[in-house]
Design an enzyme around this catalytic site. Structure first.
Site, mmCIF file in Angstrom:
data_model
loop_
_atom_site.group_PDB
_atom_site.id
_atom_site.type_symbol
_atom_site.label_atom_id
_atom_site.label_comp_id
_atom_site.label_asym_id
_atom_site.label_seq_id
_atom_site.Cartn_x
_atom_site.Cartn_y
_atom_site.Cartn_z
ATOM 1 N N ALA A 254 77.701 -19.328 3.985
ATOM 2 C CA ALA A 254 77.315 -18.796 2.669
ATOM 3 C C ALA A 254 76.836 -19.851 1.679
ATOM 4 O O ALA A 254 76.627 -19.535 0.504
ATOM 5 C CB ALA A 254 78.418 -17.952 2.037
ATOM 6 N N ALA A 255 76.623 -21.094 2.138
ATOM 7 C CA ALA A 255 76.103 -22.117 1.212
ATOM 8 C C ALA A 255 74.719 -21.695 0.705
ATOM 9 O O ALA A 255 74.426 -21.786 -0.492
ATOM 10 C CB ALA A 255 76.033 -23.472 1.910
ATOM 11 N N GLY A 256 73.878 -21.209 1.620
ATOM 12 C CA GLY A 256 72.527 -20.763 1.227
ATOM 13 C C GLY A 256 72.594 -19.552 0.300
ATOM 14 O O GLY A 256 71.847 -19.452 -0.678
ATOM 15 N N ASP A 257 73.510 -18.625 0.587
ATOM 16 C CA ASP A 257 73.661 -17.423 -0.255
ATOM 17 C C ASP A 257 74.099 -17.830 -1.663
ATOM 18 O O ASP A 257 73.621 -17.279 -2.666
ATOM 19 C CB ASP A 257 74.718 -16.479 0.328
ATOM 20 C CG ASP A 257 74.398 -16.065 1.763
ATOM 21 O OD1 ASP A 257 73.210 -16.079 2.127
ATOM 22 O OD2 ASP A 257 75.341 -15.752 2.509
HETATM 23 O O1 RIB Z 1 75.345 -16.227 5.162
HETATM 24 C C1 RIB Z 1 76.643 -15.994 5.591
HETATM 25 C C2 RIB Z 1 76.835 -14.560 5.958
HETATM 26 O O2 RIB Z 1 76.034 -14.238 7.074
HETATM 27 C C3 RIB Z 1 78.234 -14.191 6.366
HETATM 28 O O3 RIB Z 1 79.038 -13.807 5.279
HETATM 29 C C4 RIB Z 1 78.043 -13.107 7.408
HETATM 30 O O4 RIB Z 1 78.566 -11.873 7.047
HETATM 31 C C5 RIB Z 1 76.546 -13.059 7.641
HETATM 32 O O5 RIB Z 1 75.962 -12.019 6.988
#
Ligand code: RIB
Length: 310
Positions: A254-257
């Site tokens: 989730a670093a990119g998110d």
């Molecule tokens: O980017 C990370 C995410 O990718 C995770 O939370 C997982 O659920 C996938 O969607």
């Protein structure tokens, strides 16, 4: 039509339950490895970006689908608890919620497998009625974990209504062709950049070539995340590398998110691109110091504190 001053962020995308195993080393094919700890956490690229934007101070609405199961109800409650508008989060009958199996090793690297479940029901028919939400958005955030036709529909509707789109092309997927022209922001990592441009992208020099390629095809601002090397940014106001904040990674999930969500929150608050990128980079750095996707996303005050001491 958006008045251009809306601060509202609309995220259309996936929501998953993440089943996370911490392991010493990621297994090779056919190998079983013991896990020191199992945790069930909230994830999904769309939901993660929504939470990142909300914790960074954004006003956020999330549109997507969950199953009619206990996970779906937990995800709705969790997003609402983060202050996110979940009016457009639909419960789909007869299907399970999206789920991800994630293994994280001691160096913070990971391996993921994703079962889309209800995320696959975020069809173009779900997206089209979101027009008025999109019309009033300061930023529409999209990723590649819902059916591609739905992402295309959202890009087209936003372009028609004059709303800015930030597309995070993750995971890498089919070509966006002429739709690249409709993207205010395209955020990709090196692998995803390669699938867009068709040539290898590794390191800042190749990222600069890739970003120029994307801008040449109409992308407003191209952002290529480079992990520990930071992010290469090419936009009308700024071109160059924004360095990463040095951290010891625990989990890069989730670093990119987190980068995308924090960037959107900063941009709709009219932070100039170089500062917004630094803000996003600080948020991503904090995220990798903790386990999990949404569990690791920092608050605005944590981001500001890291920026103040750097
Ligand atoms: O980017 C990370 C995410 O990718 C995770 O939370 C997982 O659920 C996938 O969607």
């Amino acid at each position: 039509m958006s008045d251009g001053h809306s601060r509202k962020i609309v995220v259309i995308g996936s929501a998953n339950v993440d089943f996370v195993m911490q392991v010493e080393k990621l297994p090779r094919r056919g190998e079983s490895v013991p896990s020191s700890r199992f945790t069930q956490l909230f994830g999904g690229k769309g939901a993660n970006q929504a939470v990142a934007a909300a914790r960074a101070g954004g006003e956020v609405a999330f549109a997507g689908c969950v199953g009619d199961d206990v996970f779906g109800r937990m995800m709705r409650e969790n997003l609402a608890g983060a202050g996110i508008d979940v009016e457009h989060l639909c419960e789909q009958p007869g299907i399970s919620s999206g789920a991800a199996l994630i293994m994280v090793d001691e160096a913070g690297g990971n391996m993921l497998s994703i079962a889309p479940g209800a995320n696959g029901r975020v069809t173009a028919d779900i997206v089209r009625p979101l027009s008025s939400l999109i019309a009033n958005a300061g930023m529409v955030m999209l990723q590649n974990e819902i059916p591609i036709e739905s992402v295309y529909a959202a890009v087209d509707i936003a372009a028609e209504l004059g709303a800015q789109v930030m597309l995070n092309l993750a995971p890498a997927g089919p070509s966006y062709g002429a739709r690249l022209l409709k993207l205010a922001y395209l955020v990709v990592n090196e692998t995803e950049a390669e699938t867009v441009c068709g040539f290898p992208v590794e390191g800042a020099a190749r990222a600069a070539e890739a970003a120029a390629w994307m801008r040449g095809r109409g992308v407003g601002t191209a952002i290529i995340t480079l992990g520990a090397q930071g992010a290469y940014i090419d936009g009308p106001e700024f071109r160059g590398t924004v360095p990463a904040f040095p951290v010891s990674p625990v989990d890069t999930t989730a670093a990119g998110d987190t980068f995308c969500g924090a960037l959107a929150a900063a941009l709709v608050q009219r932070m100039p691109l170089p500062e917004a990128s630094r803000f996003a980079s600080a948020a991503a750095a904090l995220c990798v110091t903790r386990l999990g996707a949404q569990a690791s996303i920092p608050s605005r005050s944590e981001i500001d504190a890291l920026l103040a001491r750097s």
